[in-house]
Structures are given as structure tokens and as C-alpha cells.
Design an enzyme around this catalytic site. Structure first.
Site, PDB file in Angstrom:
ATOM      1  N   CYS A  80     -19.045  78.712 -18.879  1.00 38.08           N
ATOM      2  CA  CYS A  80     -18.119  79.474 -18.060  1.00 38.08           C
ATOM      3  C   CYS A  80     -17.282  78.417 -17.363  1.00 38.08           C
ATOM      4  O   CYS A  80     -17.773  77.718 -16.483  1.00 38.08           O
ATOM      5  CB  CYS A  80     -18.838  80.344 -17.029  1.00 38.08           C
ATOM      6  SG  CYS A  80     -17.665  81.041 -15.847  1.00 38.08           S
ATOM      7  N   CYS A 112     -16.680  79.347 -13.409  1.00 35.94           N
ATOM      8  CA  CYS A 112     -17.778  79.276 -12.435  1.00 35.94           C
ATOM      9  C   CYS A 112     -19.094  79.126 -13.164  1.00 35.94           C
ATOM     10  O   CYS A 112     -19.391  78.053 -13.682  1.00 35.94           O
ATOM     11  CB  CYS A 112     -17.757  80.475 -11.505  1.00 35.94           C
ATOM     12  SG  CYS A 112     -17.448  82.058 -12.299  1.00 35.94           S
ATOM     13  N   SER A 113     -19.893  80.180 -13.270  1.00 40.95           N
ATOM     14  CA  SER A 113     -21.205  80.014 -13.899  1.00 40.95           C
ATOM     15  C   SER A 113     -21.682  81.315 -14.524  1.00 40.95           C
ATOM     16  O   SER A 113     -22.878  81.590 -14.514  1.00 40.95           O
ATOM     17  CB  SER A 113     -22.206  79.527 -12.863  1.00 40.95           C
ATOM     18  OG  SER A 113     -22.218  80.419 -11.766  1.00 40.95           O
ATOM     19  N   CYS A 114     -20.773  82.131 -15.046  1.00 35.56           N
ATOM     20  CA  CYS A 114     -21.167  83.410 -15.652  1.00 35.56           C
ATOM     21  C   CYS A 114     -22.146  83.159 -16.787  1.00 35.56           C
ATOM     22  O   CYS A 114     -21.979  82.228 -17.574  1.00 35.56           O
ATOM     23  CB  CYS A 114     -19.932  84.155 -16.151  1.00 35.56           C
ATOM     24  SG  CYS A 114     -18.804  84.545 -14.792  1.00 35.56           S
TER      25      CYS A 114
HETATM   26 FE    FE Z   1     -18.389  82.347 -14.183  1.00 33.52          FE
END
Ligand code: FE
Length: 196
Positions: A103, A106-108
Site C-alpha cells: 500500500c 499507508c498500510s492497507c
Molecule cells: Fe493503506
């Protein structure tokens, strides 16, 4: 880890704490509910769930077709669903294509099948470099050497769409049942930073 990163993390932790306090104060959530939520993601929801899905896909071609067509629905058949898994897409590794997820924003990450993301997945180093030079990163950081003849596809998850990888079933596993197959599947193989 740099000082800036630690500061950023501390800032986020403080914000989370503040939001938690407000939600408890307003009666939206209880401390018990929050503790239970954390416990669920720490102990119950993790890559072992995704591994079970992969093993089923390896064993049942019809299930695999459904999984590739609509991962969220196929996982629901196995009672696997929940937060951050509303729109999951499974990308299948083949002899000619190796998939990796990230991602960049961000950090999906597909929580219901993989649990919470590892720290490196959330870090800026992985997120920027996996897009620029995936083959080099996989080799240098993960010891995974993808042959030049195999195309690497990088999938950028978002809050709307969360990708994960269906790794290839290893040769010589014909006699194994689903449970034995699931034990072979690693978290990294479902991120694409591992083969198995
Ligand atoms: Fe994300």
C-alpha cells in the site's frame, strides 16, 4: 529506525489513546470491547486463516475459481470476514507471473485473512522501493530470487481494495490434505515477499 519515525509513531499512539478515551467517555465503546478487539487481532485473526483459504483453493478448483472471482464472498463461505476485508482481491501466482502486494499510501492490508500487517509492510522503505525495483528488493531484503523470465506485478492496495496473493502449490504435495497444505503456507507467501 530513525528518530523521526519513532516520533511519528508516538504521535499516532497518542492520537489513538485520545480517540479511545473520547469513545469510552461518550459511551461509544467500552475498555473491555477495545481490549477484546486487540486480543482478537493478536491471537485469533492471523495468516493461519489465509493459509486455510489457500489450501482449500489448491484442493478444490471450483472454490479457487470463486476465490479469484470474488475473494470476499469466497472467504465468507469459510466464515472469514470482517474489518478491512470488505473488498478483497486475490491475485494468483503462476509459472510466468509473481504478485506482490503493498500500500504505497499507508498500510492497507487484508486483515481478515492475514491479521495485522508486519512493521516493514507499513514502513516507507518497503512501500516506495517495492514499486521501483521489486525484483531487487525481493532478492536483497527477503532472499527471494524471481527468475528474469517471470513477470513481477505489484498491487497497490487502498481502503477500497485490498489485494493478497494466492501462491503456487508446491510440487510433490499431491498426497497432502488441506490441513497439511495449510501448514505450508506462510504469511509472506500471501504478501508475495515469500514463495512459500
Ligand atoms: Fe493503506
Amino acid at each position: 529506525m530513525s528518530e523521526t519515525t519513532v516520533t511519528a509513531q508516538e504521535r499516532i499512539a497518542a492520537r489513538v489513546k485520545a480517540l479511545e478515551s473520547i469513545m469510552i467517555e461518550k459511551g461509544i465503546m467500552t475498555t473491555e470491547a477495545i481490549d477484546r478487539m486487540v486480543e482478537i487481532y493478536e491471537t485469533e485473526v492471523g495468516p493461519q486463516l489465509g493459509a486455510g483459504v489457500v489450501a482449500k483453493a489448491w484442493s478444490d478448483p471450483e472454490f479457487k475459481a470463486r476465490l479469484v472471482a470474488n475473494a470476499t464472498d469466497a472467504c465468507a463461505e469459510m466464515d472469514i470476514s470482517g474489518l478491512q476485508g470488505e473488498d478483497m482481491v486475490v491475485v494468483e501466482n503462476t509459472e510466468t507471473v509473481h504478485n506482490v502486494i503493498t500500500c504505497t499510501l499507508c498500510s492497507c492490508y487484508p486483515w481478515p485473512v492475514l491479521g495485522l500487517p508486519p512493521n516493514w509492510y507499513k514502513g516507507p522503505a518497503f512501500r516506495s522501493r517495492i514499486v521501483r525495483e521489486p525484483r531487487k528488493l525481493l532478492s536483497e531484503d527477503f532472499g527471494v530470487d524471481i527468475p528474469e523470465s517471470v513477470e513481477i506485478r505489484v498491487w497497490d492496495s487502498s481502503s477500497e481494495m485490498r489485494y493478497w496473493v494466492l501462491p503456487m502449490r508446491p510440487a510433490g504435495t499431491e498426497g497432502l490434505d488441506e490441513k497439511e497444505l495449510a501448514a505450508l503456507v506462510t504469511r509472506d507467501s500471501m504478501i508475495g515477499t515469500g514463495v512459500l
